[in-house]
Design a protein around this motif. Structure first.
Motif, PDB file in Angstrom:
ATOM      1  N   ASN A   6       4.568  -8.335  13.310  1.00  0.00           N
ATOM      2  CA  ASN A   6       4.820  -9.374  12.312  1.00  0.00           C
ATOM      3  C   ASN A   6       3.588 -10.217  11.984  1.00  0.00           C
ATOM      4  OD1 ASN A   6       7.539  -8.795  11.698  1.00  0.00           O
ATOM      5  ND2 ASN A   6       8.106  -9.609  13.699  1.00  0.00           N
ATOM      6  N   LYS A   7       2.455  -9.851  12.565  1.00  0.00           N
ATOM      7  CA  LYS A   7       1.180 -10.493  12.218  1.00  0.00           C
ATOM      8  C   LYS A   7       0.203  -9.486  11.615  1.00  0.00           C
ATOM      9  CE  LYS A   7       1.540 -14.120  15.673  1.00  0.00           C
ATOM     10  NZ  LYS A   7       0.950 -14.707  16.882  1.00  0.00           N
ATOM     11  N   GLN A   8       0.683  -8.283  11.311  1.00  0.00           N
ATOM     12  CA  GLN A   8      -0.176  -7.218  10.793  1.00  0.00           C
ATOM     13  C   GLN A   8       0.056  -7.058   9.290  1.00  0.00           C
ATOM     14  OE1 GLN A   8      -2.406  -6.220  13.000  1.00  0.00           O
ATOM     15  NE2 GLN A   8      -1.275  -7.536  14.398  1.00  0.00           N
ATOM     16  N   ILE A   9      -1.016  -7.160   8.540  1.00  0.00           N
ATOM     17  CA  ILE A   9      -0.915  -7.139   7.074  1.00  0.00           C
ATOM     18  C   ILE A   9      -0.289  -5.848   6.562  1.00  0.00           C
ATOM     19  CG2 ILE A   9      -3.282  -6.306   6.736  1.00  0.00           C
ATOM     20  CD1 ILE A   9      -1.493  -8.815   4.448  1.00  0.00           C
ATOM     21  N   GLY A  10      -0.661  -4.719   7.114  1.00  0.00           N
ATOM     22  CA  GLY A  10      -0.105  -3.446   6.650  1.00  0.00           C
ATOM     23  C   GLY A  10       1.393  -3.373   6.854  1.00  0.00           C
ATOM     24  N   HIS A  11       1.844  -3.811   8.001  1.00  0.00           N
ATOM     25  CA  HIS A  11       3.274  -3.815   8.303  1.00  0.00           C
ATOM     26  C   HIS A  11       4.020  -4.733   7.334  1.00  0.00           C
ATOM     27  CE1 HIS A  11       6.974  -3.774  10.629  1.00  0.00           C
ATOM     28  NE2 HIS A  11       6.945  -5.102  10.648  1.00  0.00           N
ATOM     29  N   LEU A  12       3.474  -5.926   7.120  1.00  0.00           N
ATOM     30  CA  LEU A  12       4.144  -6.885   6.232  1.00  0.00           C
ATOM     31  C   LEU A  12       4.134  -6.408   4.780  1.00  0.00           C
ATOM     32  CD1 LEU A  12       2.798 -10.168   7.838  1.00  0.00           C
ATOM     33  CD2 LEU A  12       5.116  -9.212   8.025  1.00  0.00           C
ATOM     34  N   LEU A  13       3.037  -5.816   4.343  1.00  0.00           N
ATOM     35  CA  LEU A  13       2.987  -5.266   2.983  1.00  0.00           C
ATOM     36  C   LEU A  13       4.007  -4.136   2.816  1.00  0.00           C
ATOM     37  CD1 LEU A  13      -0.859  -5.186   2.297  1.00  0.00           C
ATOM     38  CD2 LEU A  13       0.839  -6.628   1.134  1.00  0.00           C
ATOM     39  N   ARG A  14       4.105  -3.292   3.830  1.00  0.00           N
ATOM     40  CA  ARG A  14       5.080  -2.192   3.767  1.00  0.00           C
ATOM     41  C   ARG A  14       6.497  -2.729   3.698  1.00  0.00           C
ATOM     42  NH1 ARG A  14       8.128   0.316   7.291  1.00  0.00           N
ATOM     43  NH2 ARG A  14       7.164  -0.650   9.099  1.00  0.00           N
ATOM     44  N   ARG A  15       6.805  -3.721   4.505  1.00  0.00           N
ATOM     45  CA  ARG A  15       8.150  -4.311   4.498  1.00  0.00           C
ATOM     46  C   ARG A  15       8.452  -4.954   3.140  1.00  0.00           C
ATOM     47  NH1 ARG A  15      10.319  -6.411   9.335  1.00  0.00           N
ATOM     48  NH2 ARG A  15      12.077  -6.850   7.963  1.00  0.00           N
ATOM     49  N   ALA A  16       7.472  -5.667   2.601  1.00  0.00           N
ATOM     50  CA  ALA A  16       7.668  -6.298   1.287  1.00  0.00           C
ATOM     51  C   ALA A  16       7.866  -5.225   0.218  1.00  0.00           C
ATOM     52  CB  ALA A  16       6.475  -7.196   0.947  1.00  0.00           C
ATOM     53  N   TYR A  17       7.093  -4.141   0.314  1.00  0.00           N
ATOM     54  CA  TYR A  17       7.226  -3.054  -0.660  1.00  0.00           C
ATOM     55  C   TYR A  17       8.590  -2.366  -0.527  1.00  0.00           C
ATOM     56  CZ  TYR A  17       6.289   1.027  -3.481  1.00  0.00           C
ATOM     57  OH  TYR A  17       6.371   2.003  -4.433  1.00  0.00           O
ATOM     58  N   GLN A  18       9.060  -2.186   0.695  1.00  0.00           N
ATOM     59  CA  GLN A  18      10.392  -1.599   0.892  1.00  0.00           C
ATOM     60  C   GLN A  18      11.466  -2.464   0.240  1.00  0.00           C
ATOM     61  OE1 GLN A  18      10.433  -1.338   5.172  1.00  0.00           O
ATOM     62  NE2 GLN A  18      10.092   0.877   5.143  1.00  0.00           N
ATOM     63  N   ARG A  19      11.349  -3.762   0.394  1.00  0.00           N
ATOM     64  CA  ARG A  19      12.307  -4.680  -0.232  1.00  0.00           C
ATOM     65  C   ARG A  19      12.237  -4.572  -1.746  1.00  0.00           C
ATOM     66  NH1 ARG A  19      11.853  -9.861  -2.017  1.00  0.00           N
ATOM     67  NH2 ARG A  19      13.843 -10.948  -2.201  1.00  0.00           N
ATOM     68  N   HIS A  20      11.023  -4.570  -2.268  1.00  0.00           N
ATOM     69  CA  HIS A  20      10.832  -4.446  -3.714  1.00  0.00           C
ATOM     70  C   HIS A  20      11.412  -3.124  -4.229  1.00  0.00           C
ATOM     71  CE1 HIS A  20       8.964  -4.580  -7.651  1.00  0.00           C
ATOM     72  NE2 HIS A  20       8.509  -3.374  -7.416  1.00  0.00           N
ATOM     73  N   THR A  21      11.159  -2.044  -3.519  1.00  0.00           N
ATOM     74  CA  THR A  21      11.672  -0.729  -3.921  1.00  0.00           C
ATOM     75  C   THR A  21      13.194  -0.722  -3.927  1.00  0.00           C
ATOM     76  OG1 THR A  21       9.700   0.374  -3.096  1.00  0.00           O
ATOM     77  CG2 THR A  21      11.654   1.740  -3.369  1.00  0.00           C
ATOM     78  N   HIS A  22      13.805  -1.325  -2.941  1.00  0.00           N
ATOM     79  CA  HIS A  22      15.263  -1.411  -2.907  1.00  0.00           C
ATOM     80  C   HIS A  22      15.783  -2.193  -4.124  1.00  0.00           C
ATOM     81  CE1 HIS A  22      19.349  -1.879  -1.495  1.00  0.00           C
ATOM     82  NE2 HIS A  22      19.223  -3.188  -1.689  1.00  0.00           N
ATOM     83  N   LEU A  23      15.147  -3.305  -4.427  1.00  0.00           N
ATOM     84  CA  LEU A  23      15.554  -4.101  -5.593  1.00  0.00           C
ATOM     85  C   LEU A  23      15.386  -3.294  -6.878  1.00  0.00           C
ATOM     86  CD1 LEU A  23      13.972  -7.524  -4.565  1.00  0.00           C
ATOM     87  CD2 LEU A  23      16.422  -6.998  -4.720  1.00  0.00           C
ATOM     88  N   PHE A  24      14.283  -2.544  -6.992  1.00  0.00           N
ATOM     89  CA  PHE A  24      14.031  -1.714  -8.172  1.00  0.00           C
ATOM     90  C   PHE A  24      15.123  -0.663  -8.319  1.00  0.00           C
ATOM     91  CE2 PHE A  24      12.287   1.929 -10.400  1.00  0.00           C
ATOM     92  CZ  PHE A  24      11.645   1.349 -11.484  1.00  0.00           C
ATOM     93  N   GLN A  25      15.425   0.028  -7.235  1.00  0.00           N
ATOM     94  CA  GLN A  25      16.431   1.091  -7.286  1.00  0.00           C
ATOM     95  C   GLN A  25      17.815   0.546  -7.590  1.00  0.00           C
ATOM     96  OE1 GLN A  25      15.679   2.756  -3.409  1.00  0.00           O
ATOM     97  NE2 GLN A  25      14.250   4.285  -4.225  1.00  0.00           N
ATOM     98  N   THR A  26      18.087  -0.674  -7.181  1.00  0.00           N
ATOM     99  CA  THR A  26      19.374  -1.301  -7.459  1.00  0.00           C
ATOM    100  C   THR A  26      19.467  -1.753  -8.920  1.00  0.00           C
ATOM    101  OG1 THR A  26      19.523  -2.044  -5.170  1.00  0.00           O
ATOM    102  CG2 THR A  26      20.930  -3.170  -6.763  1.00  0.00           C
TER     103      THR A  26
END
Length: 139
Positions: A6-26
């Protein structure tokens, strides 16, 4: 050494992108349309007929990936691809009537997805987040 995800930029960017992708698909009713495909459609809609190289540069999509995306969009009847009469090696891409209709329908919905993605942030945080992401992306 502790490695807190939860302090790693790559992990946080991936999580944010997953959320965005879910919103897009919905939000986008076309289950076969990805956000990257929509970026290609939106670019052509805004710019008109352009070369694959130009579209790749504007969308930051590598050539091999863009060829696959273009093939799928062509198979769906959303774009047409033709050789440039002045340079037969260059491929020009334009929207079909169906592609224009998709752009008019989905671009406003995709803009709403951006709002939904940024919804947890207050107005100042939204500005800061976009500023930081543009900087990280080199845009």
């Amino acid at each position: 050494m502790a490695y807190d995800l939860n302090k790693q930029i790559g992990h946080l960017l991936r999580r944010a992108y997953q959320r965005h992708t879910h919103l897009f698909q919905t939000a986008i009713p076309d289950e076969h349309l990805t956000s990257v495909q929509l970026a290609v459609i939106a670019t052509i809609f805004r710019e008109g007929e352009r070369s694959l190289m130009y579209i790749g540069r504007v969308t930051a999509i590598d050539h091999a990936t863009l060829r696959g995306i273009s093939l799928r969009l062509k198979q769906r009847g959303l774009i047409r691809i033709r050789s440039n009469p002045d340079d037969r090696r260059e491929r020009l891409v334009s929207l079909t009537r169906e592609g224009e209709e998709a752009a008019r329908l989905y671009i406003p919905q995709a803009a709403h997805v951006t709002e939904l993605t940024l919804e947890p942030l207050d107005p100042c945080e939204r500005i800061a987040a976009l500023h930081v992401l543009r900087k990280l992306a080199g845009a």
